[in-house]
Design a protein around this motif. Structure first.
Motif, mmCIF file in Angstrom:
data_model
loop_
_atom_site.group_PDB
_atom_site.id
_atom_site.type_symbol
_atom_site.label_atom_id
_atom_site.label_comp_id
_atom_site.label_asym_id
_atom_site.label_seq_id
_atom_site.Cartn_x
_atom_site.Cartn_y
_atom_site.Cartn_z
ATOM 1 N N ASN A 344 84.519 30.674 54.412
ATOM 2 C CA ASN A 344 84.923 30.502 53.019
ATOM 3 C C ASN A 344 84.574 29.089 52.565
ATOM 4 O O ASN A 344 84.353 28.185 53.380
ATOM 5 C CB ASN A 344 86.434 30.724 52.865
ATOM 6 C CG ASN A 344 86.875 32.085 53.389
ATOM 7 O OD1 ASN A 344 86.786 33.084 52.696
ATOM 8 N ND2 ASN A 344 87.345 32.107 54.638
ATOM 9 N N GLN A 346 86.567 27.498 50.156
ATOM 10 C CA GLN A 346 87.803 26.880 49.683
ATOM 11 C C GLN A 346 88.988 27.384 50.497
ATOM 12 O O GLN A 346 88.918 28.445 51.117
ATOM 13 C CB GLN A 346 88.058 27.232 48.205
ATOM 14 C CG GLN A 346 87.015 26.701 47.243
ATOM 15 C CD GLN A 346 87.278 27.237 45.854
ATOM 16 O OE1 GLN A 346 87.229 28.440 45.617
ATOM 17 N NE2 GLN A 346 87.581 26.340 44.931
ATOM 18 N N GLU A 350 93.778 26.862 47.171
ATOM 19 C CA GLU A 350 92.756 26.249 46.312
ATOM 20 C C GLU A 350 91.944 27.331 45.599
ATOM 21 O O GLU A 350 91.603 27.182 44.417
ATOM 22 C CB GLU A 350 91.822 25.370 47.154
ATOM 23 C CG GLU A 350 92.438 24.076 47.660
ATOM 24 C CD GLU A 350 93.320 24.223 48.897
ATOM 25 O OE1 GLU A 350 93.907 23.227 49.331
ATOM 26 O OE2 GLU A 350 93.429 25.367 49.418
ATOM 27 N N TRP A 351 91.664 28.444 46.300
ATOM 28 C CA TRP A 351 90.935 29.554 45.696
ATOM 29 C C TRP A 351 91.760 30.222 44.604
ATOM 30 O O TRP A 351 91.254 30.539 43.523
ATOM 31 C CB TRP A 351 90.584 30.587 46.775
ATOM 32 C CG TRP A 351 89.863 31.787 46.254
ATOM 33 C CD1 TRP A 351 88.521 31.923 46.051
ATOM 34 C CD2 TRP A 351 90.452 33.047 45.874
ATOM 35 N NE1 TRP A 351 88.232 33.168 45.547
ATOM 36 C CE2 TRP A 351 89.396 33.886 45.433
ATOM 37 C CE3 TRP A 351 91.749 33.534 45.846
ATOM 38 C CZ2 TRP A 351 89.627 35.186 44.979
ATOM 39 C CZ3 TRP A 351 91.965 34.821 45.410
ATOM 40 C CH2 TRP A 351 90.927 35.638 44.977
ATOM 41 N N ARG A 354 91.735 28.004 41.500
ATOM 42 C CA ARG A 354 90.457 28.060 40.780
ATOM 43 C C ARG A 354 90.302 29.380 40.037
ATOM 44 O O ARG A 354 89.826 29.411 38.887
ATOM 45 C CB ARG A 354 89.285 27.870 41.759
ATOM 46 C CG ARG A 354 87.929 27.790 41.084
ATOM 47 C CD ARG A 354 86.854 27.471 42.108
ATOM 48 N NE ARG A 354 86.991 26.121 42.607
ATOM 49 C CZ ARG A 354 86.413 25.060 42.041
ATOM 50 N NH1 ARG A 354 85.683 25.206 40.947
ATOM 51 N NH2 ARG A 354 86.567 23.872 42.554
ATOM 52 N N LYS A 355 90.687 30.484 40.675
ATOM 53 C CA LYS A 355 90.557 31.801 40.031
ATOM 54 C C LYS A 355 91.456 31.911 38.791
ATOM 55 O O LYS A 355 91.062 32.463 37.768
ATOM 56 C CB LYS A 355 90.901 32.912 41.036
ATOM 57 C CG LYS A 355 89.805 33.210 42.027
ATOM 58 C CD LYS A 355 88.574 33.776 41.344
ATOM 59 C CE LYS A 355 87.486 34.115 42.349
ATOM 60 N NZ LYS A 355 86.254 34.619 41.662
#
Length: 358
Positions: A344, A346, A350-351, A354-355
């Protein structure tokens, strides 16, 4: 740029691990070995300060190009992203404050919002704002009772969920109050606007910050010793004023925290440059990239595991247990980061951030 960012992520990993050591000691207990307890206390307020200074450095790095090129459109986009991330962190921090009252993330979100106002200011103006916040705090303490709301025997904030209590805790006498803790992120913003590719500047930063830290410690010890005249009661009172404890966050603590953060950040930048291919640097670099995941994880998972597996009060454990568990959990974080980032780009949280915000 790549080497510089590696060093910053290494520093961020060390800051998170320092906070894990401190927070596990607070939650699980510190009875037992005096020398180990004293070593653990060295991290008090210093790891968290470094974590916040690094946030300021990060904000400088993502905005320096737009400011240099006078790209208003890009700068406005960056400001919007910072505000959204700040709101996300504020909500995440509040979501589990009922199980971890010493959370830093909701404070962190407010620091970031304030930094948006300073992001395109001249370095001298940023330093003035930093110094102003540090000096404002002792003035506030002459007007407001620092102990209002606190039961220090249990570290419980009694009226946190009232409007007045929440604002007081957030801005004045919580674990990481906006005044003066936002000075850490302001200083990080200033530091991140310097040329961190200039090895001589980074080396000078390391030397100056080391001298400032030593001088601060000597001034603190000297004032307490001289003014107390070895009277134990007076010494305790004077330690809260002239000591380097983060509560209350008076100027000597703030200067000490800033100097320690610069020592760690500059040393990590230099080490990452010299040993960029070393396995330890690579592992810590990856760990720093997942700092948000690990900060939340050490509360929800790290503390949660012990609470589920034992029937005894959490605060009844020894300092040996607290420290060993913190080191084991930190090692697990490093291993997780190395494996996770193979597949991955991120960290999990953190993912999610961001999403949600893109």
């Amino acid at each position: 740029m790549k080497k510089r960012i590696v060093g910053i992520d290494v520093a961020r990993a060390l800051a998170v691990m320092g906070m894990i050591i401190v927070n596990f000691r607070i939650v699980f207990g510190e009875s037992g070995s005096n020398w180990l307890r004293n070593i653990s206390h060295l991290f008090d307020g210093k790891a968290a300060a470094t974590f916040v200074v690094l946030a300021g450095v990060g904000l400088a790095l993502i905005s320096n190009s737009a400011i240099k090129n006078q790209d208003r459109e890009k700068l406005n986009i960056i400001r919007k992203k910072i505000m959204l991330r700040a709101a996300f962190l504020f909500v995440v921090g509040l979501s589990y404050i009922w199980i971890w009252p010493a959370d830093i993330l909701h404070f962190y979100g407010v620091y970031m919002i304030l930094t948006v106002w300073l992001i395109n200011k001249r370095p001298q103006q940023i330093l003035i704002a930093t110094i102003g916040l540090i000096l404002l705090y002792p003035l506030l303490m002459t007007l407001l009772d620092y102990e209002t709301g606190w039961d220090f025997t249990t570290l419980e904030y009694l009226d946190l969920w009232t409007l007045e209590g929440f604002i007081r805790n957030l801005f004045y006498n919580g674990f990481h109050p906006v005044i003066p803790w936002a000075a850490f992120i302001f200083f990080g913003l200033w530091y991140g606007k310097q040329d961190l590719n200039d090895n001589q500047f980074v080396k000078n930063s390391l030397k100056v910050s080391s001298l400032v830290f030593v001088a601060t410690q000597l001034v603190s010890i000297g004032l307490i010793h001289f003014l107390s005249q070895e009277n134990y009661s007076d010494k305790q009172d004077l330690t809260s004023i002239f000591g380097t404890s983060p509560m209350p966050p008076l100027p000597i603590y703030m200067i000490s925290g800033i100097s320690v953060s610069v020592i760690i950040i500059s040393a990590c930048i230099l080490l990452a440059q010299r040993y960029e291919n070393h396995a330890i640097i690579s592992a810590l670099h990856k760990t720093g990239q997942l700092a948000l995941t690990f900060y939340v994880g050490h509360v929800v998972i790290g503390m949660g595991i012990v609470e589920e597996l034992t029937s005894q009060p959490l605060s009844s454990f020894s300092i040996e247990f607290s420290t060993l568990y913190a080191l084991i959990f930190s090692a697990c974080c490093i291993l997780f980061a190395v494996v996770w980032l193979k597949y991955n780009t991120q960290g999990p949280l953190e993912w999610v951030m961001r999403k949600l915000l893109n």
